[in-house]
Design a protein around this motif. Structure first.
Motif, mmCIF file in Angstrom:
data_model
loop_
_atom_site.group_PDB
_atom_site.id
_atom_site.type_symbol
_atom_site.label_atom_id
_atom_site.label_comp_id
_atom_site.label_asym_id
_atom_site.label_seq_id
_atom_site.Cartn_x
_atom_site.Cartn_y
_atom_site.Cartn_z
ATOM 1 N N ARG A 1 5.643 -15.440 10.453
ATOM 2 C CA ARG A 1 5.339 -14.252 11.243
ATOM 3 C C ARG A 1 5.231 -13.066 10.293
ATOM 4 N NH1 ARG A 1 6.422 -11.931 16.631
ATOM 5 N NH2 ARG A 1 6.854 -14.071 17.303
ATOM 6 N N HIS A 2 4.188 -12.264 10.475
ATOM 7 C CA HIS A 2 4.058 -11.033 9.693
ATOM 8 C C HIS A 2 3.093 -10.093 10.399
ATOM 9 C CE1 HIS A 2 3.695 -8.300 6.241
ATOM 10 N NE2 HIS A 2 4.776 -8.888 5.778
ATOM 11 N N ARG A 3 3.300 -8.771 10.215
ATOM 12 C CA ARG A 3 2.428 -7.793 10.848
ATOM 13 C C ARG A 3 1.039 -7.786 10.227
ATOM 14 N NH1 ARG A 3 2.647 -6.597 15.555
ATOM 15 N NH2 ARG A 3 1.054 -5.084 15.002
ATOM 16 N N GLU A 4 0.946 -8.053 8.933
ATOM 17 C CA GLU A 4 -0.360 -8.052 8.279
ATOM 18 C C GLU A 4 -1.102 -9.355 8.585
ATOM 19 O OE1 GLU A 4 -1.701 -5.539 6.914
ATOM 20 O OE2 GLU A 4 0.017 -4.199 6.680
ATOM 21 N N SER A 5 -2.391 -9.350 8.333
ATOM 22 C CA SER A 5 -3.216 -10.507 8.685
ATOM 23 C C SER A 5 -2.913 -11.691 7.775
ATOM 24 C CB SER A 5 -4.701 -10.141 8.613
ATOM 25 O OG SER A 5 -5.047 -9.703 7.321
ATOM 26 N N ALA A 6 -3.003 -12.880 8.345
ATOM 27 C CA ALA A 6 -2.780 -14.127 7.628
ATOM 28 C C ALA A 6 -3.518 -15.220 8.376
ATOM 29 C CB ALA A 6 -1.284 -14.446 7.526
ATOM 30 N N GLY B 1 -0.712 -5.945 1.903
ATOM 31 C CA GLY B 1 -1.427 -4.857 2.555
ATOM 32 C C GLY B 1 -2.888 -4.731 2.217
ATOM 33 N N ASP B 2 -3.423 -5.620 1.373
ATOM 34 C CA ASP B 2 -4.839 -5.592 1.015
ATOM 35 C C ASP B 2 -5.543 -6.722 1.750
ATOM 36 O OD1 ASP B 2 -7.355 -5.724 -0.092
ATOM 37 O OD2 ASP B 2 -6.685 -5.699 -2.175
ATOM 38 N N ALA B 3 -6.187 -6.394 2.876
ATOM 39 C CA ALA B 3 -6.785 -7.427 3.726
ATOM 40 C C ALA B 3 -8.037 -8.042 3.126
ATOM 41 C CB ALA B 3 -7.114 -6.837 5.099
ATOM 42 N N ALA C 1 -6.705 -8.112 13.220
ATOM 43 C CA ALA C 1 -7.165 -8.482 11.883
ATOM 44 C C ALA C 1 -8.187 -7.485 11.348
ATOM 45 C CB ALA C 1 -7.766 -9.885 11.901
ATOM 46 N N LEU C 2 -9.007 -6.920 12.218
ATOM 47 C CA LEU C 2 -9.989 -5.929 11.778
ATOM 48 C C LEU C 2 -9.340 -4.580 11.510
ATOM 49 C CD1 LEU C 2 -13.114 -6.771 13.941
ATOM 50 C CD2 LEU C 2 -12.548 -7.501 11.628
ATOM 51 N N LYS C 3 -8.269 -4.259 12.236
ATOM 52 C CA LYS C 3 -7.509 -3.057 11.886
ATOM 53 C C LYS C 3 -7.025 -3.136 10.437
ATOM 54 C CE LYS C 3 -5.485 -1.478 16.315
ATOM 55 N NZ LYS C 3 -5.998 -2.402 17.319
ATOM 56 N N ALA C 4 -6.503 -4.308 10.058
ATOM 57 C CA ALA C 4 -6.019 -4.492 8.693
ATOM 58 C C ALA C 4 -7.141 -4.315 7.683
ATOM 59 C CB ALA C 4 -5.372 -5.867 8.553
ATOM 60 N N LEU D 1 -10.519 1.853 4.043
ATOM 61 C CA LEU D 1 -10.433 3.316 4.090
ATOM 62 C C LEU D 1 -9.139 3.872 3.499
ATOM 63 C CD1 LEU D 1 -12.042 3.546 7.580
ATOM 64 C CD2 LEU D 1 -12.947 4.671 5.562
ATOM 65 N N GLY D 2 -8.211 2.992 3.172
ATOM 66 C CA GLY D 2 -6.994 3.443 2.512
ATOM 67 C C GLY D 2 -5.885 3.871 3.442
ATOM 68 N N GLY D 3 -5.967 3.531 4.714
ATOM 69 C CA GLY D 3 -4.917 3.899 5.651
ATOM 70 C C GLY D 3 -5.426 3.914 7.075
ATOM 71 N N THR D 4 -4.620 4.424 7.983
ATOM 72 C CA THR D 4 -4.964 4.536 9.397
ATOM 73 C C THR D 4 -5.706 5.852 9.643
ATOM 74 O OG1 THR D 4 -2.946 5.709 9.983
ATOM 75 C CG2 THR D 4 -2.842 3.289 9.932
ATOM 76 N N PRO D 5 -6.272 6.028 10.835
ATOM 77 C CA PRO D 5 -6.905 7.323 11.149
ATOM 78 C C PRO D 5 -5.948 8.496 11.046
ATOM 79 C CG PRO D 5 -7.600 5.665 12.729
ATOM 80 C CD PRO D 5 -6.507 5.038 11.910
ATOM 81 N N GLU D 6 -4.661 8.273 11.299
ATOM 82 C CA GLU D 6 -3.685 9.351 11.184
ATOM 83 C C GLU D 6 -3.374 9.665 9.722
ATOM 84 O OE1 GLU D 6 -3.853 7.641 14.971
ATOM 85 O OE2 GLU D 6 -3.233 6.594 13.126
ATOM 86 N N GLU D 7 -3.437 8.650 8.869
ATOM 87 C CA GLU D 7 -3.090 8.828 7.459
ATOM 88 C C GLU D 7 -4.249 9.375 6.625
ATOM 89 O OE1 GLU D 7 0.149 5.146 7.218
ATOM 90 O OE2 GLU D 7 -1.981 4.796 6.812
ATOM 91 N N VAL D 8 -5.480 8.955 6.931
ATOM 92 C CA VAL D 8 -6.648 9.429 6.157
ATOM 93 C C VAL D 8 -7.750 9.874 7.123
ATOM 94 C CG1 VAL D 8 -6.219 8.162 4.011
ATOM 95 C CG2 VAL D 8 -7.359 7.009 5.911
ATOM 96 N N PRO D 9 -7.486 10.882 7.954
ATOM 97 C CA PRO D 9 -8.467 11.282 8.970
ATOM 98 C C PRO D 9 -9.803 11.708 8.366
ATOM 99 C CG PRO D 9 -6.767 12.957 8.715
ATOM 100 C CD PRO D 9 -6.298 11.752 7.970
#
Length: 610
Positions: free
Chosen positions: A163-168, A188-190, A508-511, A517-525
């Protein structure tokens, strides 16, 4: 049991060639059971919808195994050939469960049941089927991230071992069923997976990680365990020399065997059934070919195939190789090195098209490769469609494709660009997209556009930008950032509003987006804004046609509607076609309808040559 017959007739003479290419029955490369090689599984559109078919090669009987309104393409045989597992979603939403049926089919009226009743619906994250009913099932959900479960079917209780939050995803089970290879992106690098081999209780055996915790951009992929009992070696794809190539890794001893295959371009591989060699698929500059790598002699031997593209290949127990081949001019066929065709679809053969020409154009990031098709005998400048491939980690090749051929039939030149981000040109080219996502690809497309106009091929007043998925995204982004360059745009299942797409898409596509893009929309708007077509929608001047699946989990419908609302608010010329499916359609008539709508839109806004 529904058998395939050869009774399909050719369409009437008034059906145009472009429609015939879509309607012509096709078959995929047959998959075969490791311990029962006469039992095979393939995909065909023989009924007008792409479905799975079972093929008993000993008797020649072919049976339609699935029958759903929106089609079925994901299926796997158990090693003994006794069972077919297939993935059941709802109207193309890619969310569902694996089901199974006997290879010979069920009695009429008896439905297939979930293969693992204890597992709730999810997005699939790989499947490996072992001997004795063993299965490793990968699942992905927004709530749990990726989980992997091991189960004995029928009747066993699935046990979660990962189990992991990142894609696998599930890679492969060893021949003896005691080892499981997993591809994961816990760093963290998908875009660049690491590998882990575990035992069936989830205990770790070995780890292979070329990313060094995410500080180095090198990926690995599982190509398959040795097909020999007692052999724990794993065939692995790596990028250590700047392209994909194979090596052998023994997770029990840690020994790595570098094969050092000296061929340019990317290399894929699979084992020969006796483990004596590897079948190498070599992809270079939009073509592909096959080689045998002899393990004992450490030598390459060419497997003869025609010039063009091999879209899949497999080595059979007798040492022959079966492969799916086509070129831009010649429709696909399943062939064998032992001679002749392996499997023909029932009915007529698709009309051919014109060959591709290669164009190499200097771009801001290096030479850009484009494939060009033009109507026979036509002289420029011509109305021209820039048909942009999806992915983005994919590439256009010298392979048969019905959509470009349809444009050629209507008097258009077609240009397909293998922009930065495309595969087959080395790791640096594929990985060049980060942070300036979309804008980098459009720089390469702009360079090829300038060449197409200056060379006399393309009429600058009649240029269409078109594509599906990532190609649809680049179409909308190009219409906004290059508003004077294009006469019209055709975007199928596109990303249109990057932030909303990120929030609504599958995990998986979020990852992948976080990696690009180097982060989420909140992190790198600012990066999401710079790469979002919605940011530039008010700059769009050309007429826009958009088609979208209502159940699409990759490019969800809400973000498309946001973009369309903005077009409508400013009175921009646009048309939208929404259909009941996911990320594209597996129904032939639906696909023809979509192409016809695109041609009609082009006729209205650009003009179609007589």
């Amino acid at each position: 049991m529904t058998e395939i017959t050869d009774s399909a007739s050719s369409p009437s003479a008034d059906v145009p060639d472009w429609e015939k290419r879509f309607r012509a029955p096709r078959v995929s490369l047959p998959d075969w059971a490791e311990d029962a090689p006469d039992n095979a599984l393939f995909v065909s559109n023989a009924t007008g919808t792409y479905e799975l078919y079972a093929w008993d090669r000993a008797t020649g009987v072919r049976r339609q195994a699935t029958d759903r309104p929106n089609g079925t393409t994901d299926g796997v045989l158990t090693p003994d050939g006794a069972w077919i597992w297939w993935f059941s979603d709802t109207d193309g939403d890619e969310f569902g469960v694996w089901k199974r049926q006997p290879f010979g089919g069920r009695p009429a009226g008896e439905a297939d049941e979930p293969a693992v009743p204890g597992l709730a619906p999810s997005f699939p994250a790989g499947l490996a089927l072992g001997r004795g009913g063993l299965a490793a099932v990968g699942r992905s959900t927004d709530e749990d991230g990726t989980t992997i479960h091991v189960v004995r079917v029928p009747g066993g209780e699935p046990a979660e071992i990962y189990r992991h939050r990142e894609s696998a995803g599930v890679g492969d089970l060893s021949y003896d069923g005691d080892l499981l290879a997993i591809e994961h992106t816990e760093h963290g690098d998908a875009m660049h997976s690491a590998l882990r081999v575990v035992r069936l209780d989830g205990s770790r055996v070995a780890e292979l990680d070329d990313t060094e915790g995410g500080t180095r951009e090198l990926g690995l992929e599982v190509l398959g365990f040795s097909p020999v009992a007692g052999d724990s070696r794993l065939l692995v794809g790596h990028q250590r020399r700047g392209r994909w190539e194979p090596m052998i890794w023994d997770p029990l001893t840690g020994e790595e065997t570098d094969l050092a295959v000296e061929l340019p371009g990317d290399l894929g591989a699979e084992w020969y059934p006796d483990g004596s060699g590897l079948l190498i698929e070599h992809s270079f500059e939009a073509r592909s070919e096959l080689w045998r790598y002899d393990m004992a002699k450490r030598a390459l031997v060419r497997v003869e195939t025609p010039a063009g593209s091999v879209s899949g290949a497999t080595a059979r127990p007798d040492g022959s190789v079966e492969y799916l081949w086509s070129s831009a001019a010649t429709p696909p066929s399943v062939r064998s090195t032992s001679g002749g065709r392996v499997l023909d679809a029932p009915g007529f053969t698709a009309p051919g098209s014109v060959p591709v020409e290669d164009a190499w154009v200097e771009g801001p990031g290096g030479r850009v490769h484009a494939l060009v098709q033009r109507p026979p005998g036509a002289r420029g400048p011509l109305p021209t469609v820039f048909e942009i491939h999806g992915g983005p980690t994919w590439h256009d090749s010298d392979a048969f494709a019905a959509a470009p051929a349809a444009w050629v039939d209507h008097g258009f030149a077609v240009v397909r660009v293998n922009y930065r981000g495309s595969t087959g040109y080395g790791r640096d080219w594929t990985d060049a997209l980060k942070h300036r996502v979309g804008l980098i690809e459009l720089e390469d497309i702009a360079a090829v556009r300038e060449w197409a106009v200056s060379s006399g091929l393309a009429d600058p007043a009649r240029l269409l930008l078109a594509g599906g998925s990532w190609g649809g995204y680049l179409t909308l982004l190009g219409l906004g950032t290059q508003p004077d360059a294009w006469a019209a745009g055709l975007a199928a299942v596109p990303v249109a509003d990057y932030v909303t797409a990120y929030n609504d898409e599958m995990e998986a596509l979020k990852a992948m987006d976080r990696t690009l893009l180097g982060g989420t929309p909140e992190e790198v708007p600012e990066r999401f804004a710079a790469s979002s077509p919605l940011t530039y929608v008010d700059e769009v001047r050309a007429p826009v046609y958009i088609s979208a699946g209502l159940n699409d989990p990759r490019c969800p419908i809400k973000q498309v509607e946001n973009y369309v609302d903005r077009l409508a608010a400013r009175g921009a010329v646009h048309e939208v076609y929404r259909y009941e499916a996911g990320h594209g359609s597996l129904v032939v008539e639906e696909r023809i309808k979509q192409v016809r709508l695109e041609l009609d839109f082009a006729r209205k806004h650009v003009g179609v040559p007589a």
